[in-house]
Design a protein around this motif. Sequence first.
Motif, short mmCIF file in Angstrom:
data_model
loop_
_atom_site.label_atom_id
_atom_site.label_comp_id
_atom_site.label_asym_id
_atom_site.label_seq_id
_atom_site.Cartn_x
_atom_site.Cartn_y
_atom_site.Cartn_z
N ASN A 317 3.60 -14.07 3.12
CA ASN A 317 4.20 -12.87 3.53
C ASN A 317 3.92 -12.74 5.16
O ASN A 317 2.88 -12.34 5.76
CB ASN A 317 3.25 -11.75 3.00
N GLU A 318 4.99 -12.97 5.64
CA GLU A 318 4.79 -13.14 7.16
C GLU A 318 4.79 -11.66 8.00
O GLU A 318 4.47 -11.53 8.95
CB GLU A 318 5.97 -13.82 7.77
N TYR A 319 4.94 -10.50 7.08
CA TYR A 319 4.74 -9.24 7.53
C TYR A 319 3.63 -8.42 7.10
O TYR A 319 3.47 -7.26 7.12
CB TYR A 319 6.07 -8.39 7.04
N TYR A 320 2.66 -9.47 6.56
CA TYR A 320 1.60 -8.84 6.10
C TYR A 320 0.76 -7.88 6.94
O TYR A 320 -0.02 -7.00 6.72
CB TYR A 320 0.62 -9.94 5.73
N ALA A 321 0.74 -8.18 8.39
CA ALA A 321 0.01 -7.45 9.13
C ALA A 321 1.02 -6.37 10.04
O ALA A 321 0.67 -5.70 10.99
CB ALA A 321 -0.14 -8.18 10.50
N GLU A 322 1.98 -5.94 9.12
CA GLU A 322 3.04 -4.86 9.63
C GLU A 322 3.21 -3.82 8.50
O GLU A 322 2.38 -4.01 7.45
CB GLU A 322 4.35 -5.32 9.94
N MET A 323 3.44 -2.64 8.79
CA MET A 323 3.65 -1.70 7.84
C MET A 323 5.23 -1.45 7.20
O MET A 323 5.50 -1.57 6.10
CB MET A 323 3.33 -0.38 8.36
N ASP A 324 5.99 -1.56 8.12
CA ASP A 324 7.46 -1.35 7.52
C ASP A 324 8.04 -2.55 6.76
O ASP A 324 8.69 -2.12 5.85
CB ASP A 324 8.37 -1.04 8.87
N ARG A 325 8.08 -3.71 7.26
CA ARG A 325 8.57 -4.75 6.51
C ARG A 325 7.48 -5.48 5.62
O ARG A 325 7.83 -6.38 4.84
CB ARG A 325 9.14 -5.94 7.27
N ASN A 326 6.43 -4.79 5.20
CA ASN A 326 5.36 -5.33 4.26
C ASN A 326 5.49 -4.86 2.84
O ASN A 326 5.24 -3.95 2.77
CB ASN A 326 4.07 -5.13 4.92
N PRO A 327 5.71 -5.79 2.01
CA PRO A 327 6.00 -5.16 0.68
C PRO A 327 4.91 -4.91 -0.20
O PRO A 327 5.06 -4.06 -0.97
CB PRO A 327 6.46 -6.47 -0.27
N ILE A 328 3.60 -5.15 0.26
CA ILE A 328 2.60 -4.56 -0.07
C ILE A 328 1.77 -3.41 0.44
O ILE A 328 0.89 -2.88 -0.01
CB ILE A 328 1.45 -5.72 -0.42
N CYS A 329 2.66 -3.07 1.37
CA CYS A 329 1.98 -1.66 2.20
C CYS A 329 2.77 -0.68 2.07
O CYS A 329 3.99 -0.62 2.22
CB CYS A 329 2.07 -2.11 3.74
N LEU A 330 2.09 0.58 1.99
CA LEU A 330 2.72 2.12 1.83
C LEU A 330 3.28 2.42 2.99
O LEU A 330 2.57 2.33 4.01
CB LEU A 330 1.89 2.90 1.13
N ASN A 331 4.50 2.96 3.27
CA ASN A 331 5.05 3.34 4.51
C ASN A 331 4.77 4.72 4.49
O ASN A 331 5.34 5.48 4.26
CB ASN A 331 6.74 3.16 4.57
N ILE A 332 3.53 5.01 5.40
CA ILE A 332 3.20 6.28 5.52
C ILE A 332 3.64 6.81 6.93
O ILE A 332 3.52 6.04 8.08
CB ILE A 332 1.54 6.40 5.75
N PRO A 333 3.99 7.69 7.28
CA PRO A 333 4.36 8.36 8.48
C PRO A 333 3.38 8.71 9.34
O PRO A 333 3.04 9.92 9.51
CB PRO A 333 5.35 9.71 8.09
N TRP A 334 2.98 7.84 10.18
CA TRP A 334 1.73 8.23 10.92
C TRP A 334 2.39 8.93 12.16
O TRP A 334 3.59 8.93 12.51
CB TRP A 334 1.11 6.80 11.38
N LYS A 335 1.57 9.52 13.35
CA LYS A 335 1.87 9.99 14.21
C LYS A 335 2.28 9.10 15.27
O LYS A 335 1.94 8.14 15.50
CB LYS A 335 0.84 10.74 14.66
#
Length: 539
Positions: A317-335
């Motif tokens: 998972n090359e996007y593990y340290a991201e939010m948008d492209r990370n399949p295991i991460c919820l996309n939360i609308p941070w400020k």
Amino acid sequence: MDNRSNVHKKVAVHRFRHGLRLHDNPALLDAVKDCDAFLPIFIFDGESAGTKLVGYNRMKFLLESLQDIDSQLKKYGGNLYLFHGTPLCVFQYISQTIGLHKLCFEQDCEPIWQHRDDLVKKFCKENGIKCIERVSHTLWNPHDVIKTNGGIPPLTFEMFVHTVSVIGPPPRPVEDVEWSVVNFGVLPMSSIPSDIKVFKNFPTPEDFGISSEVGNMNRIIQWIGGESQALRHLQERLKVEENAFREGYCLPNQARPDLLGPPTSQSAALRFGCLSVRKFYWSIQDMYSSICGPSPNQNITSQLIWREYFYTMSVGNEYYAEMDRNPICLNIPWKNDYGSDFNKWKEGKTGYPFIDAIMRQLIQEGWIHHVARNAVACFLTRGDLWISWEEGLNFFLQYLLDADWSVCAGNWMWVSSSAFEQLLDCSHCMCPVNYGRRLDPWGQYIKRYIPELKNYPVEYLYEPWKAPLHVQETAGCIVGKDYPERIIDHQIASEKNRSYMDEIRNRLMNPPPHCRPSSEKETRQFMWFPDDCSEHSSQ
């Protein structure tokens, strides 16, 4: 023995990256076998060993670790070669100069290193060079864990523990190299290509354009890199573990966190590989068996198992340290527009003394206790400021000595409720006042790192804004002048952020299959919440 010929039939290179040690190093052991000349090297390529984003303390620790290896090798007639350039250019130079028969290195399982290693393996294959990669930065090979789990990473920690129990105990450390029979090769310093550099003297952080953020006098605790220091530190840590076992409890760093005492954490040494994780694991397990009996107990090394879990979850998972492209991460609308709040958090100027003391310690010394990390991460994200965990992660990767990509990102996702929990189940939000008071009732930690508050009465130390003006004047520190006002009201912010989370959760009718804990007990263990912790958190 020392072979000073510049032409060798079988030249073996061991490339240090992580794994900056001589003990329990399977790749190093393979490198010195069946060769006419051995070259140990390290390449500053702008990314290996976490040098892509690096502050002064991290670079200093890395250089001390390399110098320790060099000092040890010098005792046996060798030395560590330091290069600056791309790995392929370095290997091509060695191959053309004295030949290259075998290249060995420790596995870096995280996906951010895959492209780098694929290029090297391709180069070796095309040039008839034997390439050997060995697992020793983790207890188990993460790829084996995924394979055993049916080809997918275990989504819960409980599933991970079950999977590795099927695999069996991790390997024990390998034997040490017999250096008396190793022939060290010598690289000629002439005809060095312009695209690489060989360091004749050990560099300093300043040689890489990295200056100290604070003076040495401000570092109350000095962290020293290197295998020699790590092994000494291990013996001190094992005494702490032994005392805990004899008193009937385990995980002393977690059960009784000490913000003021000399740190016993091995995390920085493990991150750079100065200490073998297998040596650490088996030292604790063997000690427990000698005191409490031979029955295995994974709880006593659960912090190491969590480390394994995060490494495994990042594989592929090359996007593990991201939010948008990370399949295991919820996309939360941070400020998006957070003004100066993020900078004030980084600089330790939030107006909350416990948070500010932690951040100042991080900048000064490069390390903070796990309970402190959870506190500042919660404050930055869902607790107060509603700023993305990605911002905090990148700051930690630059300044935290032990911050490796997968473990650090995993921690940030968990604390921010972005992954590794059921679904935005954030009923526990750390209060930056009460949580600090529980850990340090007399405020000695705050006084150590925020000297402007050292004369404050303890009843106002965690909430200086509540001190009457005459108390502030007597203490020699006026809030808003000598120490900043609060950038946010925690009670209001935490209630508002909890409402945000509830709204997001209600919208996620079909949440992604993100990682999550197996139970509330597991959550408490990870966050280091004791059973009676509710009065120190915002509900």
